[in-house]
Scaffold this motif. Structure first.
Motif, PDB file in Angstrom:
ATOM      1  N   PRO A   1       0.835  -1.208   0.000  1.00 17.99           N
ATOM      2  CA  PRO A   1       0.000   0.000   0.000  1.00 17.99           C
ATOM      3  C   PRO A   1       0.870   1.259   0.000  1.00 17.99           C
ATOM      4  CG  PRO A   1      -0.547  -1.434   1.857  1.00 17.99           C
ATOM      5  CD  PRO A   1       0.675  -1.985   1.215  1.00 17.99           C
ATOM      6  N   HIS A   2       0.423   2.258  -0.720  1.00 20.46           N
ATOM      7  CA  HIS A   2       1.145   3.529  -0.766  1.00 20.46           C
ATOM      8  C   HIS A   2       0.121   4.652  -0.899  1.00 20.46           C
ATOM      9  CE1 HIS A   2       4.449   6.242  -1.348  1.00 20.46           C
ATOM     10  NE2 HIS A   2       3.897   6.702  -2.455  1.00 20.46           N
ATOM     11  N   MET A   3       0.012   5.470   0.132  1.00 20.07           N
ATOM     12  CA  MET A   3      -0.930   6.581   0.120  1.00 20.07           C
ATOM     13  C   MET A   3      -0.152   7.869  -0.125  1.00 20.07           C
ATOM     14  SD  MET A   3      -3.770   7.071   2.997  1.00 20.07           S
ATOM     15  CE  MET A   3      -4.705   8.552   3.099  1.00 20.07           C
ATOM     16  N   PHE A   4      -0.628   8.691  -1.046  1.00 16.15           N
ATOM     17  CA  PHE A   4       0.094   9.928  -1.345  1.00 16.15           C
ATOM     18  C   PHE A   4      -0.883  11.033  -1.714  1.00 16.15           C
ATOM     19  CE2 PHE A   4      -0.232   7.327  -5.107  1.00 16.15           C
ATOM     20  CZ  PHE A   4      -0.440   8.182  -6.164  1.00 16.15           C
ATOM     21  N   GLY A   5      -0.413  12.274  -1.658  1.00 18.75           N
ATOM     22  CA  GLY A   5      -1.221  13.456  -1.958  1.00 18.75           C
ATOM     23  C   GLY A   5      -0.661  14.656  -1.228  1.00 18.75           C
ATOM     24  N   VAL A   6      -1.222  15.825  -1.490  1.00 20.37           N
ATOM     25  CA  VAL A   6      -0.728  17.059  -0.874  1.00 20.37           C
ATOM     26  C   VAL A   6      -1.879  17.846  -0.264  1.00 20.37           C
ATOM     27  CG1 VAL A   6       1.208  17.278  -2.473  1.00 20.37           C
ATOM     28  CG2 VAL A   6      -0.931  18.433  -2.993  1.00 20.37           C
ATOM     29  N   ASN A   7      -1.519  18.801   0.583  1.00 21.58           N
ATOM     30  CA  ASN A   7      -2.444  19.823   1.071  1.00 21.58           C
ATOM     31  C   ASN A   7      -2.070  21.114   0.362  1.00 21.58           C
ATOM     32  OD1 ASN A   7      -3.635  18.079   2.893  1.00 21.58           O
ATOM     33  ND2 ASN A   7      -2.298  18.670   4.568  1.00 21.58           N
TER      34      ASN A   7
ATOM     35  N   GLY B   1     -13.968  26.794  -9.881  1.00 24.43           N
ATOM     36  CA  GLY B   1     -15.054  27.405  -9.116  1.00 24.43           C
ATOM     37  C   GLY B   1     -14.492  28.373  -8.088  1.00 24.43           C
ATOM     38  N   ALA B   2     -15.272  29.358  -7.730  1.00 24.18           N
ATOM     39  CA  ALA B   2     -14.812  30.363  -6.758  1.00 24.18           C
ATOM     40  C   ALA B   2     -14.800  29.778  -5.350  1.00 24.18           C
ATOM     41  CB  ALA B   2     -15.719  31.577  -6.809  1.00 24.18           C
ATOM     42  N   ILE B   3     -13.758  30.106  -4.592  1.00 27.06           N
ATOM     43  CA  ILE B   3     -13.717  29.689  -3.194  1.00 27.06           C
ATOM     44  C   ILE B   3     -14.478  30.724  -2.370  1.00 27.06           C
ATOM     45  CG2 ILE B   3     -11.540  28.449  -3.391  1.00 27.06           C
ATOM     46  CD1 ILE B   3     -10.163  30.843  -2.092  1.00 27.06           C
ATOM     47  N   PRO B   4     -14.990  30.333  -1.209  1.00 28.10           N
ATOM     48  CA  PRO B   4     -15.683  31.303  -0.360  1.00 28.10           C
ATOM     49  C   PRO B   4     -14.767  32.466   0.014  1.00 28.10           C
ATOM     50  CG  PRO B   4     -16.116  29.072   0.371  1.00 28.10           C
ATOM     51  CD  PRO B   4     -15.058  28.984  -0.686  1.00 28.10           C
ATOM     52  N   ALA B   5     -15.368  33.622   0.213  1.00 27.09           N
ATOM     53  CA  ALA B   5     -14.589  34.848   0.444  1.00 27.09           C
ATOM     54  C   ALA B   5     -13.865  34.848   1.781  1.00 27.09           C
ATOM     55  CB  ALA B   5     -15.511  36.052   0.349  1.00 27.09           C
ATOM     56  N   THR B   6     -14.431  34.209   2.787  1.00 26.00           N
ATOM     57  CA  THR B   6     -13.807  34.241   4.105  1.00 26.00           C
ATOM     58  C   THR B   6     -13.202  32.890   4.448  1.00 26.00           C
ATOM     59  OG1 THR B   6     -15.887  33.638   5.166  1.00 26.00           O
ATOM     60  CG2 THR B   6     -15.409  35.997   4.940  1.00 26.00           C
ATOM     61  N   GLY B   7     -12.218  32.926   5.318  1.00 28.04           N
ATOM     62  CA  GLY B   7     -11.583  31.697   5.772  1.00 28.04           C
ATOM     63  C   GLY B   7     -10.288  31.416   5.048  1.00 28.04           C
ATOM     64  N   GLN B   8      -9.644  30.370   5.508  1.00 28.10           N
ATOM     65  CA  GLN B   8      -8.397  29.921   4.903  1.00 28.10           C
ATOM     66  C   GLN B   8      -8.651  28.519   4.354  1.00 28.10           C
ATOM     67  OE1 GLN B   8      -4.973  30.474   7.293  1.00 28.10           O
ATOM     68  NE2 GLN B   8      -3.620  29.500   5.840  1.00 28.10           N
ATOM     69  N   TRP B   9      -8.770  28.410   3.032  1.00 32.28           N
ATOM     70  CA  TRP B   9      -9.210  27.184   2.392  1.00 32.28           C
ATOM     71  C   TRP B   9      -8.037  26.360   1.891  1.00 32.28           C
ATOM     72  CZ3 TRP B   9     -14.005  25.520   2.910  1.00 32.28           C
ATOM     73  CH2 TRP B   9     -14.941  26.445   3.368  1.00 32.28           C
ATOM     74  N   VAL B  10      -8.083  25.066   2.218  1.00 29.51           N
ATOM     75  CA  VAL B  10      -7.042  24.125   1.834  1.00 29.51           C
ATOM     76  C   VAL B  10      -7.695  22.984   1.059  1.00 29.51           C
ATOM     77  CG1 VAL B  10      -5.343  22.467   2.717  1.00 29.51           C
ATOM     78  CG2 VAL B  10      -5.599  24.692   3.818  1.00 29.51           C
ATOM     79  N   VAL B  11      -7.052  22.572  -0.035  1.00 26.98           N
ATOM     80  CA  VAL B  11      -7.488  21.381  -0.769  1.00 26.98           C
ATOM     81  C   VAL B  11      -6.622  20.224  -0.295  1.00 26.98           C
ATOM     82  CG1 VAL B  11      -7.639  20.253  -3.012  1.00 26.98           C
ATOM     83  CG2 VAL B  11      -8.253  22.656  -2.791  1.00 26.98           C
ATOM     84  N   ARG B  12      -7.234  19.195   0.226  1.00 29.21           N
ATOM     85  CA  ARG B  12      -6.505  18.012   0.696  1.00 29.21           C
ATOM     86  C   ARG B  12      -6.775  16.855  -0.264  1.00 29.21           C
ATOM     87  NH1 ARG B  12      -7.605  18.423   7.210  1.00 29.21           N
ATOM     88  NH2 ARG B  12      -6.196  20.185   7.529  1.00 29.21           N
ATOM     89  N   THR B  13      -5.703  16.174  -0.637  1.00 32.20           N
ATOM     90  CA  THR B  13      -5.819  15.059  -1.575  1.00 32.20           C
ATOM     91  C   THR B  13      -5.195  13.814  -0.968  1.00 32.20           C
ATOM     92  OG1 THR B  13      -5.590  16.626  -3.383  1.00 32.20           O
ATOM     93  CG2 THR B  13      -5.306  14.299  -3.923  1.00 32.20           C
ATOM     94  N   ALA B  14      -5.899  12.707  -1.070  1.00 29.70           N
ATOM     95  CA  ALA B  14      -5.372  11.412  -0.641  1.00 29.70           C
ATOM     96  C   ALA B  14      -5.634  10.399  -1.757  1.00 29.70           C
ATOM     97  CB  ALA B  14      -6.032  10.955   0.650  1.00 29.70           C
ATOM     98  N   VAL B  15      -4.581   9.779  -2.226  1.00 32.57           N
ATOM     99  CA  VAL B  15      -4.691   8.756  -3.260  1.00 32.57           C
ATOM    100  C   VAL B  15      -4.275   7.432  -2.637  1.00 32.57           C
ATOM    101  CG1 VAL B  15      -3.849   7.967  -5.493  1.00 32.57           C
ATOM    102  CG2 VAL B  15      -4.206  10.406  -5.094  1.00 32.57           C
ATOM    103  N   TYR B  16      -5.140   6.437  -2.745  1.00 34.90           N
ATOM    104  CA  TYR B  16      -4.850   5.099  -2.245  1.00 34.90           C
ATOM    105  C   TYR B  16      -4.291   4.280  -3.400  1.00 34.90           C
ATOM    106  CZ  TYR B  16      -7.664   6.431   1.789  1.00 34.90           C
ATOM    107  OH  TYR B  16      -8.152   7.060   2.899  1.00 34.90           O
ATOM    108  N   GLY B  17      -2.983   4.095  -3.390  1.00 32.03           N
ATOM    109  CA  GLY B  17      -2.315   3.354  -4.445  1.00 32.03           C
ATOM    110  C   GLY B  17      -1.615   2.132  -3.885  1.00 32.03           C
ATOM    111  N   TYR B  18      -1.256   1.219  -4.770  1.00 32.64           N
ATOM    112  CA  TYR B  18      -0.621  -0.033  -4.371  1.00 32.64           C
ATOM    113  C   TYR B  18       0.452  -0.390  -5.386  1.00 32.64           C
ATOM    114  CZ  TYR B  18      -4.755  -0.001  -1.541  1.00 32.64           C
ATOM    115  OH  TYR B  18      -5.730   0.403  -0.661  1.00 32.64           O
TER     116      TYR B  18
END
Length: 168
Positions: free
Chosen positions: A23-29, A131-148
């Motif tokens: 198993p190998h899980m990968f991705g970024v924030n 798409g537009a992100i909401p105006a307030t807050g600090q938004w992060v895109v989190r990615t997780a890929v389940y690879g093998y």
């Protein structure tokens, strides 16, 4: 639990032994609100596939989350639409275009898949938010890929399946 199910499925489909499937899980924030990263095309996940093996991707999970602790929607997950996302087979873990990479269709960002990548290349998930992100807050895109990682003979079993071919 999900990884055990994936490993069992791969073993049943290919005849591989459990100890041969790694198993190998990968991705970024990716911080959509920062000036360094921001709202631009980026590599949401990248993995180098070793020689004499293959990478089987079984699950992709990508979502937005507000990491501003003062926000009322702090840590609420929001799914992202496919936007302009695609898998890319390349010689580098960075975003490339032209003849040095091979793009593979659109990628759904929250789905179960069966994609195979050959050895000695990078499997890159490229993401362009539109798409537009909401105006307030600090938004992060989190990615997780389940690879093998699987042995080369398993890649041969799946040869005609959802194989991302090398054109690089």
């Amino acid at each position: 639990m999900l990884q055990l199910k994936h490993m069992r499925l791969l073993a049943e489909m290919s005849g591989a032994k459990y100890h041969e499937i790694t198993p190998h899980m990968f991705g970024v924030n990716w911080n959509l609100s920062s000036e360094e990263q921001g709202y631009q095309t980026f590599v949401a996940a990248s993995c180098r596939v070793p020689d004499n093996s293959g990478l089987v991707v079984c699950r992709v999970q990508c979502y937005m989350v507000n990491v501003d602790e003062g926000a009322t929607d702090w840590l609420f997950y929001r799914t992202y639409l496919p936007e302009d996302s695609y898998w890319q087979l390349a010689n580098t873990p960075t975003l490339v275009s032209g003849t040095t990479a091979r793009d593979y269709a659109k990628a759904w960002l929250d789905t179960d898949v069966l994609l195979l990548f050959p050895g000695n290349f990078f499997a890159n998930l490229i993401f362009t938010p539109t798409g537009a992100i909401p105006a307030t807050g600090q938004w992060v895109v989190r990615t997780a890929v389940y690879g093998y990682f699987v042995p080369a003979r398993v890649v041969d079993v799946f040869q005609q399946s959802q194989f991302v071919t090398s054109g690089v």
